[in-house]
Every structure is written in C-alpha cells, then in structure tokens.
Scaffold this active site. Structure first.
Site, short mmCIF file in Angstrom:
data_model
loop_
_atom_site.label_atom_id
_atom_site.label_comp_id
_atom_site.label_asym_id
_atom_site.label_seq_id
_atom_site.Cartn_x
_atom_site.Cartn_y
_atom_site.Cartn_z
N TYR A 49 -24.28 -3.84 -25.46
CA TYR A 49 -24.76 -5.11 -26.00
C TYR A 49 -25.59 -4.89 -27.26
O TYR A 49 -25.52 -5.67 -28.21
CB TYR A 49 -25.58 -5.86 -24.95
CG TYR A 49 -24.77 -6.42 -23.83
CD1 TYR A 49 -24.07 -7.62 -23.97
CD2 TYR A 49 -24.69 -5.76 -22.60
CE1 TYR A 49 -23.32 -8.14 -22.93
CE2 TYR A 49 -23.94 -6.27 -21.55
CZ TYR A 49 -23.25 -7.46 -21.72
OH TYR A 49 -22.50 -7.97 -20.69
N LYS A 96 -15.84 -5.98 -20.93
CA LYS A 96 -16.34 -4.84 -21.67
C LYS A 96 -17.03 -3.87 -20.69
O LYS A 96 -17.47 -4.30 -19.62
CB LYS A 96 -17.29 -5.26 -22.79
CG LYS A 96 -18.32 -6.34 -22.46
CD LYS A 96 -19.34 -6.06 -21.39
CE LYS A 96 -20.19 -4.84 -21.61
NZ LYS A 96 -21.02 -4.55 -20.41
#
Length: 391
Positions: A235, A150
C-alpha cells in the site's frame, strides 16, 4: 536477515486462521491474525437487476466473507452469482446468505466448468498469493474477466504469465488496489496534483499491524511470496506511485526479522524503504507485522502539508491540511462522505466490462509493483542503492 521473493509451491493444508469455522450457520474468524479492520458488514438481501455483471467470488477467507461479498450489496452494476472454494460445507453456508444456489458452487479443480456458465462474466480472485497465477490462467482459458487481489503474484515472472494469459483469451485483468477508488485517497491525489500547495518534496507512508498466528498463510513464504512488504507494505509502495503519478528512479531498503520469533522464520517482519522520484520527491516508507496498527500517509509540500490518518484502512479516514499563512500554519480538516471502496472497485471493473474499457488498475500496474518489490528485496539483500535502470 534478507531473502528473495520465493516462487510458488504447492500449498499445505490451510489452518483455521485461514479458513474460519462454521458456528451456528455462519462463518466466523478468530481475532488473532489479520483481524485488523473493524466494520459492520450488514446483512441486506440481494436484489440484483438482470443487467448487472455476474461475478463468482473465488476463495472464502476473511476478506471475501467480511468485505468483498458484503460490498456487492451496495453495488449498482455487479452481483454475486457463484462461489469457488475448497471447502464445500463452508461455501454452502455462505451461498445461503447471498441467495446463491448449490449448483453455482465450484471447487478449485472445476474452474473449467465456468466456461459453460454465461451468467458468470467475471471472477473476483481472493485466494492466497501463490495460487493466483495458475488460477488466473485457468479462468482466462474459461473466458472469464478477472479482478485479482493484490499482491498480484509472488514474482514478476508470474505476473507476466497472468497478463499474457488474459491477452490470449481476450479477457480483462484488474488488480484490486482498492485505495485507488477510496474518496479520501482520491482527494489527496487531486490536491497534490493541483499545485495549490506547491510542489511535493517529501512523502512518508507507514502501514503496520501485528500478525500473531504463526499458522496463518500470510506468514508462509512459499504461499505469501514474502511478509509485511508484499501484503501491507505494498500500500505504501503503490500508494506513493499513484499519489505522484511517476515511477521511482532509485530505491534503498532495510529488512529485519527477529531470529528468535518463529512467526518470521521465512518472511520479513519489518521492512523500511526509501524511493527517489524524477521530480526530486523522496518517499520514506515503512511496514511491519510486529508493530501496532498505523496506516498513515503524510506529504510535505512547498506551501503546506497533508496528513491522512487511516489512509490504507477500510474506514475511519481523517484528512488534515496545513497551509502556510504568514509564517504560521493554518490547519483545516476535510470532511468527505465515506464510501465502500470494495464496492467502488467492483463497480469500476463491472463498468469496464460493460463498456469494453481498460481498468484503472490493470495487470500492468500490478507487474510494476512486483518488479519494484523484487528490487527492494535485492537492495536489502545486497546492502546497496538500486538504480532502476539496472533492473
């Protein structure tokens, strides 16, 4: 100061902060940029059984050398069998440590050759963000399943290309959201969704660190796609969505990048955003490349609260639960055996390959985050609340 997420472009030559350096037969990295997690990677020998899924690791930066490759040492279902790198000498050094022969080292221009290697069933892509789209398309064409770091890409359009390429080729695509597999994060989700503490009302997520090396690729917008938001703010974004199991309906964002700091000439230093969810939960999230390390997740519920320290870290998690007890909070700390979250995500993907199942964090999950980040940048740029039906 506000900006759009930039599209991919050709990469400039990587700096030593990106690639590391060879010292005494090992690859080492400096302490300036991105050295925010401290773990003992160990040096256990690789003794994989023949039935494990064979992985190539693409990109040999700090994450691969310090976390991903060592994680295979604890894996039960996967093994590293090849390396893909732009630095042959470095790749040879790393390959020696993991028992990978020189014949199993490839350059980025040799992805097509993987089609002739049936022992390489999957590839863990850990290269700079702008490289993901072209590399995933090439890997899919070579018939390889893909576990991609990611953020998934620089733009939602690129993410859609990646998903389409994998569907055409009939291969699996998973995005490496490691916190989905980390035991403390999973315990928090289970507790929130159990209703034991009533309905959640407020979520606060903070993820900050200092980036000191202006030459690092994470501070170059065409390569990274943005600054703190897509790297560490993701996150907070993805973690809140995963925690609640629902998608935001409104969001609002603010961004600050000091005009006199060359590190943040093209990327966001500090990014703060609010999201409202259909259930009524409001999440306040903040991320920064200019503040000391904080990785915290807090949830306020009807009958108590949850605090997870180091929520987005590799280790060091602490979970405290506060329950209302006749008007007085009773605080307990949960002790959960730690586990290597990189190993857990690798094993999950390997099991999906072996059992022909859809990964928990599929390409569609990554695409949703790309669209939300574009909406957040839009909110910051246009100074307005974004209702997601508009995007």
């Amino acid at each position: 100061m506000s900006r759009d997420l930039p599209a991919s472009s050709h990469l400039s030559s990587p700096s030593e902060a990106d690639t590391g350096r060879l010292e005494n037969g090992r690859v080492t990295f400096g302490t300036g940029s991105g050295n925010t997690e401290h773990t003992d990677t160990g040096s256990s020998p690789i003794l994989p059984p023949d039935e494990r899924v064979g992985f190539a690791v693409m990109g040999l930066g700090r994450l691969s050398v310090g976390q991903i490759l060592p994680a295979f040492m604890e894996s039960r279902t996967a093994r590293p069998v090849a390396l893909i790198s732009g630095r042959k000498k470095k790749a040879l050094t790393v390959a020696q440590e993991y028992g990978i022969p020189p014949s199993s080292i490839f350059t980025y221009d040799e992805i097509h050759r993987l089609a002739d290697r049936p022992d390489i069933q999957a590839v863990y892509v850990a290269t700079p963000n702008a490289m993901h789209v072209d590399q995933v398309e090439a890997l899919a064409a070579a018939g390889k399943h893909i576990l991609c770091e990611k953020p998934m890409s620089n733009t939602a359009q690129e993410a859609e290309r990646m998903i389409a390429a994998c569907k055409r080729a009939g291969v699996k695509l998973m995005i490496a959201y490691r916190c989905h597999f980390e035991p403390f994060n999973r315990a928090v989700i289970k507790l929130v969704r159990s209703g034991e503490l009533g309905k959640p009302k407020l979520v606060e997520a903070v993820n900050t660190q200092t980036e000191t090396d202006a030459s690092h690729w994470r501070l170059k917008a065409p390569v990274a796609g943005g600054g703190a938001l897509p790297d560490i703010g993701l996150y907070c974004l993805n973690g809140t969505r995963n925690l609640l199991g629902e998608e935001p309906v409104e969001l609002f964002a603010r961004m600050v990048s000091p005009a006199d700091d060359p590190r943040f000439a093209s990327v966001d230093e500090t990014f703060s955003f609010m999201m409202r969810f259909p259930s009524g939960v409001i999440a306040n999230c903040a991320t920064s490349y200019g503040a000391s390390i904080t990785r915290k997740l807090s949830i306020r519920l009807e009958k108590g609260s949850i605090e997870l320290e180091n929520a987005f870290a590799y280790q060091g998690h602490r979970l405290r639960i506060s329950r209302e007890n006749e008007g007085h909070p009773a605080v307990t700390e949960w002790h959960i055996p730690p586990a290597n979250q990189f190993t857990l995500e690798i094993d999950h993907f390997a099991q999906c390959i072996l059992k022909d199942e859809t990964p928990l964090t599929s390409g569609e999950e990554g695409l949703r985050d790309q669209k939300l980040m574009e909406a957040l940048y839009c909110s910051s740029r246009e100074d307005r609340m974004i209702r997601l039906s508009e995007t």
